[in-house]
Enzyme design. Structure first.
Site, short mmCIF file in Angstrom:
data_model
loop_
_atom_site.label_atom_id
_atom_site.label_comp_id
_atom_site.label_asym_id
_atom_site.label_seq_id
_atom_site.Cartn_x
_atom_site.Cartn_y
_atom_site.Cartn_z
N LYS A 83 0.85 -1.19 0.00
CA LYS A 83 0.00 0.00 0.00
C LYS A 83 0.88 1.23 0.00
O LYS A 83 2.02 1.18 0.47
CB LYS A 83 -0.84 0.01 1.28
N GLY A 180 -26.66 0.93 1.58
CA GLY A 180 -25.84 1.65 0.61
C GLY A 180 -26.14 1.18 -0.80
O GLY A 180 -25.97 0.00 -1.11
N GLY A 182 -24.73 2.72 -3.57
CA GLY A 182 -23.76 3.48 -4.37
C GLY A 182 -23.28 2.56 -5.49
O GLY A 182 -24.09 1.83 -6.08
N TYR A 186 -25.63 -0.75 -5.72
CA TYR A 186 -26.51 -0.60 -6.89
C TYR A 186 -26.40 -1.82 -7.82
O TYR A 186 -27.41 -2.41 -8.21
CB TYR A 186 -26.13 0.69 -7.62
#
Ligand code: NAD
Length: 359
Positions: A83, A180, A182, A186
């Site tokens: 990362k 949620g 989003g 979705y």
């Protein structure tokens, strides 16, 4: 925050490399952590965040890099965990030169680390990074938006949870509560509707996402955000923010299966995974069920093909069944079992390489 003893920490959690970099022309300040490269190059996104202290940035980067090792290992990918965090206010620091300076540092790691976008970085930013390094994925015109693939993986994870609970993976006639709607929520609802799911409830705080759902799927019922956990449904799918499963929400849950896309969904991984286990709730560990995004970018490295990426995401079903079996056999939480599953894969591949085979 107490000062971190970095080498003790590296030894304790088996980190390989921690790199700090500073570019004098742009002021770029960042940290790249490579946790483990047993399975392949460390892959993990680049996050820009205005950390209060350098210590906080380092701790976040270490935690996120380690998480990537487990995510990729459990997903069956030949990738390690890494990362990058870039320290600064995203609204102020971004420029072509800034990202190109970063790309040069990525290149200096010679392929041990591959970057991608994350919080506060975009495909456009990565296109600048790509001007200076070969080791970046998630570029425009390549693997594209990972969310449909992530949602497909979650859909198959839901099926695995249902199979474990009811002996049938069929979503038809089953009921769902999605937190949620989003990107991932979705697409997940679309897949559920397409597959003939029974009642679907959702909650949202973004009015645009509520109206989109009302328009496209009027039969999917809206509930207020605080009602979602207590619904009497077969599956709760948290697809919003981290920390959604905690001391306050877990006691409300009636669903026997939890399977959603949200990262770090357990506020306290140890305590809350045990709490779910003790309540007899089948929890599909977040880093296993939401691996579709990393599976998608991995396919960019091996030659992108959307159908193959989708087919790979479908394998999350079998993986979760293996993890449920470990949990049952060992009497541990599914979260702990997922860690065992990932560690076993890393160890077995490490063992494989203990003899010399020229190639
Ligand atoms: P997103 O921002 O597109 O969607 C999240 C939605 O949740 C938003 O519409 C937001 O309005 C809504 N929301 C936030 N808080 C809420 C609340 N309290 N109640 C109801 N709704 C709330 O993000 P996304 O890409 O769908 O990601 C969702 C989660 O999945 C995140 O935790 C993300 O880290 C994780 N994830 C996403 C992907 C991916 O491919 N997009 C991959 C792996 C993991």
């Amino acid at each position: 925050m107490a000062q971190i003893a970095i080498f003790d920490h590296m030894q304790q959690h088996q980190f390989e490399q921690v790199v700090h970099f500073f570019d004098r022309s742009t002021g770029l300040k960042g940290i790249t952590v490579i946790h483990n490269t047993t399975l392949g190059p460390a892959l993990g996104g680049t996050r820009i965040w205005n950390y209060a202290t350098e210590e906080e940035a380092l701790v976040d980067c270490l935690r996120l890099a380690r998480g990537m090792t487990y995510k990729s290992a459990a997903a069956g990918l030949n990738l390690g965990g890494g990362k990058t965090v870039l320290i600064g206010d995203a609204a102020q620091v971004k420029s072509e030169a800034y990202f190109r300076a970063f790309g040069r540092f990525v290149q200096s790691l010679n392929g041990r680390y591959i970057t991608a976008e994350d919080v506060n970085t975009s495909t456009k930013d990565m296109s600048y990074v790509a001007m200076e390094t070969d080791h970046v994925v998630g570029l425009e015109g390549k693997s594209g938006n990972p969310s449909p693939v992530t949602a497909k993986g979650v859909y198959h994870g839901i099926r695995a949870g249902l199979f474990k609970k009811y002996g049938s993976a069929d979503v038809q006639g089953r009921s769902f509560a999605v937190q949620g709607a989003g990107q991932t929520g979705y697409y997940l609802i679309n897949y559920l509707v397409e597959a003939g799911a029974g009642d679907i409830f959702f909650t949202e705080i973004n009015p645009k996402h509520i109206s989109r759902m009302r328009l496209e799927h009027p039969q999917v019922r809206y509930v207020e955000p605080d009602e979602i956990f207590g619904l009497d449904v077969d599956v709760l799918a948290p697809c919003a923010l981290g920390g959604a499963l905690n001391d306050e929400t877990i006691p409300q849950i009636k669903a026997p299966v939890i399977a959603g896309s949200a990262n770090n969904v357990l506020l306290d991984e140890e305590a809350h995974s045990l709490m779910l286990m003790n309540r007899g709730i089948i929890y599909c560990p977040d880093f296993v069920i939401n691996a579709g995004g990393i599976i998608n970018v991995y396919h960019e490295l091996i030659g992108y093909n959307k159908d193959r990426a989708m087919a790979d995401a479908a394998r999350i079903y079998d993986r979760l069944l293996d993890i449920f079996a470990i949990a049952e056999k060992e009497g541990i939480s599914t979260y702990a079992a997922a860690r065992v599953f990932a560690e076993q894969r890393i160890q077995s591949i490490r063992n494989l390489r203990d003899n010399y085979i020229p190639r």
